[in-house]
Design an enzyme around this catalytic site. Structure first.
Site, mmCIF file in Angstrom:
data_model
loop_
_atom_site.group_PDB
_atom_site.id
_atom_site.type_symbol
_atom_site.label_atom_id
_atom_site.label_comp_id
_atom_site.label_asym_id
_atom_site.label_seq_id
_atom_site.Cartn_x
_atom_site.Cartn_y
_atom_site.Cartn_z
ATOM 1 N N ASP A 102 0.894 -1.025 0.173
ATOM 2 C CA ASP A 102 0.105 0.060 0.347
ATOM 3 C C ASP A 102 0.911 1.850 0.261
ATOM 4 O O ASP A 102 1.780 1.630 0.540
ATOM 5 C CB ASP A 102 -1.057 0.332 1.252
ATOM 6 C CG ASP A 102 -1.008 -1.194 1.764
ATOM 7 O OD1 ASP A 102 -2.241 -1.576 0.174
ATOM 8 O OD2 ASP A 102 -2.480 -1.808 2.560
HETATM 9 N N1 URA Z 1 -0.966 -6.184 3.968
HETATM 10 C C1 URA Z 1 -2.007 -4.850 3.631
HETATM 11 O O1 URA Z 1 -2.834 -4.621 4.100
HETATM 12 N N2 URA Z 1 -1.038 -3.798 3.200
HETATM 13 C C2 URA Z 1 -0.204 -3.811 2.403
HETATM 14 O O2 URA Z 1 0.899 -3.112 1.963
HETATM 15 C C3 URA Z 1 0.861 -5.345 2.564
HETATM 16 C C4 URA Z 1 0.333 -6.360 2.822
#
Ligand code: URA
Length: 250
Positions: A102
């Site tokens: 993310d």
């Molecule tokens: N899980 C998440 O919630 N975000 C990420 O960036 C990676 C794994």
């Protein structure tokens, strides 16, 4: 293969830039200045651009310590991408992020132009274990741990495989969690499903590969063959990560 095609696939230069470099005598093949952009070359030739050797292997994999605020995409109309952070020499080499972190997630992100490796690491049947450190809004309880181990059902009905998770600080607000899948916002949604909330997330390992403390945020390093072997090693590294984290937090 034609020199201009060969170089455009391995360097940041476009074919027209390569033609200009040839014209100005900046490219040598086996020590000889080339005069024509369509000169035939292959991986056995020693090619230099402005005196710098060109990598002969077609594939390249980088490890990045991703900072917050950039998106794991090759391009984006609005946001800064992880590709924007790469040094010039790695731009234009068809690198793609291996899976996604993310925008606000930091840590270990691989970028590769090796299609086989990309497939191996992201295909749903072969996901390598991924280790994350999450900072939580509420203390991590034994009940949360048990639910995650069993496999939670997300709000939209998605069923997750069981995941190992453990708090590693006194306040129980910091956990290590290992997942084997790559669903959208998976760690955040799994923690929400057990009544908690992820405030910060950082990926610290994939397979047997650890993110080195020596790699500053936003920087990349070339993944060597020995690192690739570590990456594909699916041995359980949970306790090794946990011990290191416990040591750092005490
Ligand atoms: N899980 C998440 O919630 N975000 C990420 O960036 C990676 C794994």
């Amino acid at each position: 293969m034609r020199l201009d095609k060969y170089l455009s696939e391995r360097t940041q230069y476009s074919r027209s830039q390569i033609k200009r470099l040839v014209f100005s005598g900046k490219i040598t093949v086996n020590g000889n200045v080339v005069k024509k952009a369509d000169t035939s070359v292959d991986d056995a030739d020693e090619i230099k651009v402005s005196g710098k050797s060109v990598r002969t292997s077609r594939t390249l994999t980088l490890i990045m310590n991703k900072p917050a605020g950039v998106v794991s995409a090759t391009e984006d109309k609005v946001e800064k991408t992880v590709i924007d952070l790469l040094p010039e020499e790695y731009k234009g080499q068809n690198l793609s992020p291996v899976g996604r972190l993310d925008k606000d997630t930091t840590g270990l992100l691989l970028l590769t132009n090796d299609g086989d490796l990309l497939h191996r690491l992201t295909s749903p049947r072969k996901h390598v274990p991924k280790y994350y450190v999450a900072s939580l809004a509420r203390p991590f309880t034994a009940e949360m741990k048990a639910k995650l181990a069993e496999g939670v059902v997300l709000k939209d009905g998605t069923v997750c495989q069981g995941a190992q998770a453990e708090a590693f600080d006194r306040s129980r607000l910091s956990i290590l969690i290992c997942i084997h899948e790559g669903k959208y916002h998976q760690v955040k949604r799994m923690l929400a499903a057990v009544g908690n909330h992820v405030e910060k997330l950082r990926r610290v390992g994939m397979g047997g590969l650890y993110l080195s403390q020596d790699l500053p945020e936003g920087e990349t390093a070339v993944l060597l063959d020995k690192d690739l072997l570590k990456l594909l090693n699916s041995e359980d590294k949970f306790s090794s990560h946990l011990q290191r984290l416990m040591k750092c937090s005490s």
